[in-house]
Each structure stands twice: as structure tokens, then as C-alpha cells.
Design an enzyme around this catalytic site. Structure first.
Site, PDB file in Angstrom:
ATOM      1  N   ASP A  33     -11.393   2.401   3.076  1.00 59.63           N
ATOM      2  CA  ASP A  33     -11.716   0.976   2.904  1.00 59.63           C
ATOM      3  C   ASP A  33     -13.225   0.791   2.704  1.00 59.63           C
ATOM      4  OD1 ASP A  33      -9.693  -0.869   2.775  1.00 59.63           O
ATOM      5  OD2 ASP A  33      -9.381  -0.979   4.949  1.00 59.63           O
ATOM      6  N   GLN A  56      -5.233  -1.910   9.138  1.00 62.56           N
ATOM      7  CA  GLN A  56      -5.115  -3.226   8.514  1.00 62.56           C
ATOM      8  C   GLN A  56      -5.767  -4.298   9.394  1.00 62.56           C
ATOM      9  OE1 GLN A  56      -3.608  -3.688   5.384  1.00 62.56           O
ATOM     10  NE2 GLN A  56      -4.448  -5.740   5.569  1.00 62.56           N
ATOM     11  N   LYS A 104       0.845  -1.197   0.000  1.00 63.07           N
ATOM     12  CA  LYS A 104       0.000   0.000   0.000  1.00 63.07           C
ATOM     13  C   LYS A 104       0.882   1.249   0.000  1.00 63.07           C
ATOM     14  CE  LYS A 104      -3.919  -2.404   1.869  1.00 63.07           C
ATOM     15  NZ  LYS A 104      -4.676  -2.919   3.008  1.00 63.07           N
TER      16      LYS A 104
END
Ligand code: NDP
Length: 283
Positions: free
Chosen positions: A120, A97, A53
Site C-alpha cells: 500500500d 484494510q 482484491k
């Protein structure tokens, strides 16, 4: 024989556009889209995702910050960091995460992220917006799947679409996105009876189960588009999808490989969401 849909190629095209838009934004405002990634603990797969990322951000000219917290981080500490990032005007997207260590409550963490920075698209405000078709961010993996389908030039409207898997991260939002493109959508899960009968009807089949080689060629309609979201390791430790590629490619018209299919798209769509968030917030 099916044509391979290359996630690497589609992803590269989308990233070039993102890079261009980010540089235009910088010229106009002097600001770069900023993404903060939080990782708690040492999960090896998560470490790889986080590195990729950050690498993705660098590639398209974004500002990125990675916060590596120890395994025994307390909930209050994690929430305090999220709050700080919520108020940081150089950070437009925040992601934590998953999975988190067991003592941390994932739902509470998702709820703590400002929905405008929730790149997200896991916050209920954003999942709700996806339901009503009025969204800022699309969940990364299903959005990537839609880009891959679009790259075939086939119109989803009126097609029989079957999604195998109903997770909140992939299956459910995937079904919504196909529905919004006017597909006729069926969702299958572990209690579905006669799975093969249903998958065999699909003009577009998206599989997100998490079981190696679960869908075989005899379960696929002639000429179907098959998108394999699964990431599994087989007995030899090799990465394989949920679709048995060798038998499926003989029947499908288009198919995504694993690796090199959906995987590369997920981070690309995260970058897209960060750009969207930056444009909104800088405005
Ligand atoms: P989950 O485990 O959350 O969901 C799996 C789904 O598969 C569930 O809905 C489950 O049904 C269904 N399922 C299980 N067994 C069967 C069966 N026998 N028949 C039909 N359906 C079944 O997984 P995720 O959605 O998070 O992930 C799925 C896969 O995609 C994994 O391999 C994961 O690694 C991969 N993935 C890949 C990403 C990428 O970037 N390429 C991103 C995210 C995930 P039920 O609800 O009834 O239990």
C-alpha cells in the site's frame, strides 16, 4: 466535449501485462507473487474492497490469502499475524484494510508491516522514498491516476497541475508524483482561498476531496485533463465523484467518470506493487 478516460480499459491493459510478467516469473522460479490481505471487523465497504482484491489476484495468477479477524481483535493478535506474514516467504505483499476498528492503532499497524512487503506504500520508509524519488512502491490510487493521465498521451512536464485535497493517501503523494513528472504543482485544501481561481489555472486537475459534485464546470480551464478520485453517494444513493460530471465534460479535454475511472486502477496498482515486491524478494 471531453473524451472519457476509461479506468476499466486502462486497468485491463495493465492487468494483462502483470499477468504475463507473473507467469514469466513462475516459469523461471516456480513462485507466484503472494498477497495477504487482513480485514478486521465487518465494515461493508471494506468487505467489498477485500473481495475485489482477492478477485484481482486470481485474475492475474497471484497467490492470495485473506485473513478475516473479528471486530474485537486485540492489538497483540493483529501484530502477531503481521509478524508471521512478514516472515512468510510465500507472501510478498501485506495489506491491512483501513479503517480499523477504533480500539486499534492504525499507525502502529502500518509501522509493523515490513517496508519491503508494504504494497500500500503507507509505511514512512516508503512515503519517504517517494519524497526523494527513489521508490519501489507507489501509493496505489495516485499511481493509478498517473497511469490514467499517461493514457491520454499528454506530457505532464511543464503543465500547471492542481491537486485538490492533501490526504496522506491521495493528495500529498499525488502532488509528489506530478512533481516528479516535472509538472508545476499546486495543492489546495480546506483553508485554500479563492479555490476557483486556482483550479481554473490547471491544465491537469486532480480532485480528491470526498464531497459530491464539489468541482463544477465553471471552475475548470478550457481543455483541462480532469481526474476525479472522489467516491460519494448522492441523495439517491448513486455513486458520484467530486466533480460535477455534466458541467465538467463540456469544458475539459479528458475526464474520468465515477464509477469506472480511478476506482478500477487502485487495485490494479496494488497488483503491480505485489509483483514488484515478489520480483525483489524472490531475487
Ligand atoms: P480525506 O478526507 O482524507 O481528505 C480530503 C481532503 O479534501 C483534505 O485534504 C481536505 O482539506 C480537502 N478538503 C475538504 N474540504 C475542502 C474544501 N472545501 N476545499 C478544498 N479542499 C477541501 O479524503 P481522501 O483523500 O482519503 O479521499 C478523498 C476522496 O477520494 C474520497 O471521496 C474517497 O472516498 C476517495 N478515494 C477514492 C479512492 C479510489 O480508489 N478511487 C481511494 C482513496 C480515496 P484539509 O486537509 O484542509 O482538511
Amino acid at each position: 466535449m471531453a473524451q472519457i478516460i476509461s479506468g476499466k480499459e486502462v486497468s485491463q491493459r495493465v492487468r494483462e501485462r502483470i499477468k504475463l510478467e507473473a507467469s514469466e516469473l513462475f516459469e523461471k522460479t516456480g513462485k507466484k507473487p503472494g498477497l495477504a490481505v487482513i480485514i478486521v471487523g465487518e465494515d461493508p465497504a471494506s468487505q467489498v474492497y477485500v473481495r475485489n482484491k482477492a478477485k484481482g489476484c486470481e485474475e492475474v495468477g497471484f497467490h492470495s490469502e485473506v485473513y478475516r479477524l473479528p471486530e474485537d481483535t486485540k492489538m497483540e493478535e493483529l501484530l502477531a499475524l503481521i509478524e508471521k506474514l512478514n516472515n512468510d516467504c510465500n507472501i510478498h505483499g501485506i495489506l491491512c484494510q483501513l479503517p480499523l476498528p477504533k480500539h486499534l492503532d492504525e499507525t502502529e499497524v502500518i509501522l509493523a508491516i515490513n517496508p519491503n512487503k508494504d504494497v500500500d506504500a503507507f509505511h514512512p520508509v516508503n512515503t519517504g522514498k517517494i519524497m526523494i524519488g527513489n521508490y519501489s512502491f507507489l501509493p496505489c490510487t495516485p499511481a493509478g491516476v498517473m497511469e490514467l493521465i499517461a493514457s491520454t498521451g499528454v506530457d505532464v512536464a511543464g503543465k500547471e497541475c492542481v491537486v485538490v485535497g492533501r490526504s496522506n493517501i491521495v493528495g500529498k503523494p499525488q502532488a509528489m508524483l506530478l512533481l516528479q513528472k516535472n509538472g508545476t504543482v499546486t495543492i489546495c485544501h480546506s483553508k485554500t482561498k479563492n479555490l476557483k481561481e486556482t483550479t481554473k489555472r490547471a491544465d491537469i486537475l486532480v480532485v480528491a476531496v470526498g464531497r459530491a459534485n464539489f468541482i463544477t464546470g465553471d471552475m475548470i480551464k478550457d481543455g483541462a485533463i480532469v481526474v476525479d478520485v472522489g467516491i460519494n453517494r448522492n441523495e439517491e444513493g448513486k455513486l458520484v465523484g467530486d466533480v460535477h460530471f455534466e458541467s465538467a465534460e463540456k469544458v475539459a479535454s479528458y475526464i474520468t467518470p465515477v464509477p469506472g475511472g480511478v476506482g478500477p486502477m487502485t487495485i490494479t496498482m496494488l497488483l503491480q506493487n505485489t509483483l514488484t515486491a515478489a520480483k525483489e524478494q524472490i531475487k
